[in-house]
Write a protein that holds these residues in place. Structure first.
Motif, mmCIF file in Angstrom:
data_model
loop_
_atom_site.group_PDB
_atom_site.id
_atom_site.type_symbol
_atom_site.label_atom_id
_atom_site.label_comp_id
_atom_site.label_asym_id
_atom_site.label_seq_id
_atom_site.Cartn_x
_atom_site.Cartn_y
_atom_site.Cartn_z
ATOM 1 N N LYS A 11 32.953 27.765 29.775
ATOM 2 C CA LYS A 11 32.207 28.057 28.687
ATOM 3 C C LYS A 11 33.161 29.057 27.677
ATOM 4 O O LYS A 11 32.962 30.394 27.817
ATOM 5 C CB LYS A 11 30.970 28.829 28.991
ATOM 6 C CG LYS A 11 29.886 27.788 29.224
ATOM 7 C CD LYS A 11 28.490 28.305 29.813
ATOM 8 C CE LYS A 11 27.610 27.180 29.904
ATOM 9 N NZ LYS A 11 27.060 27.408 31.467
ATOM 10 N N THR A 13 36.555 28.766 24.624
ATOM 11 C CA THR A 13 37.529 28.115 23.791
ATOM 12 C C THR A 13 38.797 27.498 24.376
ATOM 13 O O THR A 13 39.300 28.428 25.219
ATOM 14 C CB THR A 13 37.544 28.854 22.602
ATOM 15 O OG1 THR A 13 38.625 29.817 22.640
ATOM 16 C CG2 THR A 13 36.377 29.193 21.705
ATOM 17 N N SER A 100 38.449 20.101 24.557
ATOM 18 C CA SER A 100 36.930 20.716 23.975
ATOM 19 C C SER A 100 36.214 19.797 24.741
ATOM 20 O O SER A 100 36.183 18.480 24.912
ATOM 21 C CB SER A 100 37.082 20.281 22.562
ATOM 22 O OG SER A 100 38.013 21.274 21.968
ATOM 23 N N ASN A 102 31.723 19.675 23.981
ATOM 24 C CA ASN A 102 30.525 20.357 23.409
ATOM 25 C C ASN A 102 31.007 21.612 22.905
ATOM 26 O O ASN A 102 31.861 21.912 22.110
ATOM 27 C CB ASN A 102 29.416 20.343 24.618
ATOM 28 C CG ASN A 102 28.999 18.858 24.846
ATOM 29 O OD1 ASN A 102 28.990 17.951 24.062
ATOM 30 N ND2 ASN A 102 28.502 18.648 26.043
ATOM 31 N N THR A 103 30.475 22.680 23.337
ATOM 32 C CA THR A 103 30.625 24.101 23.212
ATOM 33 C C THR A 103 31.741 24.662 24.085
ATOM 34 O O THR A 103 31.628 25.889 24.119
ATOM 35 C CB THR A 103 29.477 24.751 22.661
ATOM 36 O OG1 THR A 103 28.560 24.838 24.091
ATOM 37 C CG2 THR A 103 28.563 24.199 21.678
#
Length: 161
Positions: A11, A13, A100, A102-103
């Motif tokens: 979780k 970036t 990437s 989802n989030t």
């Protein structure tokens, strides 16, 4: 060519994960506190193709001192390192891929063993397969170490969420 691949969702970036590797000298020991002892650039600098990194780490109870050369950098998505002698005998390379998801991001670790050499590549790869069987314990230790590194990276990068 033999490829071992492992994936973990983090979780964070892609940029945060990539930046963490840009400071590997500072982050190396926290990545695997039990086994990682030292990491420094012998040539070049952070994430520069051609740079050589020296590390000391325990694998399967034995202190290893690999040197890695950065062979490919795709900002925020991929880092490739080839291991130098004596590990280069088996064409050892590490590839870290960040995608990437989802989030979050998927952090993928690949270990490549072998060669893509016309004519002799197939023969060399057969010999490497035999070596993998003979050194199965060492390969299991490497795979376990990588799984622990992925879990530790996830914990480190998700701590401040």
């Amino acid at each position: 060519m033999i490829i071992f691949r492992d994936t973990i969702e983090i979780k964070a970036t892609k940029e945060k994960i990539f930046d963490w590797f840009a400071h590997i000298e500072r982050n190396y020991r926290t990545w695997h506190p039990k086994d990682h002892k030292e990491c420094r650039y012998l040539k070049g600098s952070s994430l520069e193709i051609g740079s050589i990194i020296y590390c000391e780490e325990y694998l399967g109870g034995y202190l290893e001192k690999p040197r890695f050369q950065i062979t490919n950098v795709k900002p925020f998505s991929q880092l490739e390192y080839k291991l130098l002698f004596p590990y280069s005998i088996v064409g050892a390379r590490f590839v870290f891929i960040i995608e990437s998801y989802n989030t979050s991001s998927l952090f993928i670790t690949e270990i490549h063993l072998g060669y893509k050499i016309p004519l002799f590549g197939g023969l060399l790869n057969k010999l490497i397969q035999i070596l993998c069987v003979l050194f199965d314990g060492k390969l299991r230790a490497v795979k376990q170490h990588i799984t622990e590194e992925e879990q530790n990276l996830k914990r480190i990068l998700e701590e401040d969420i």
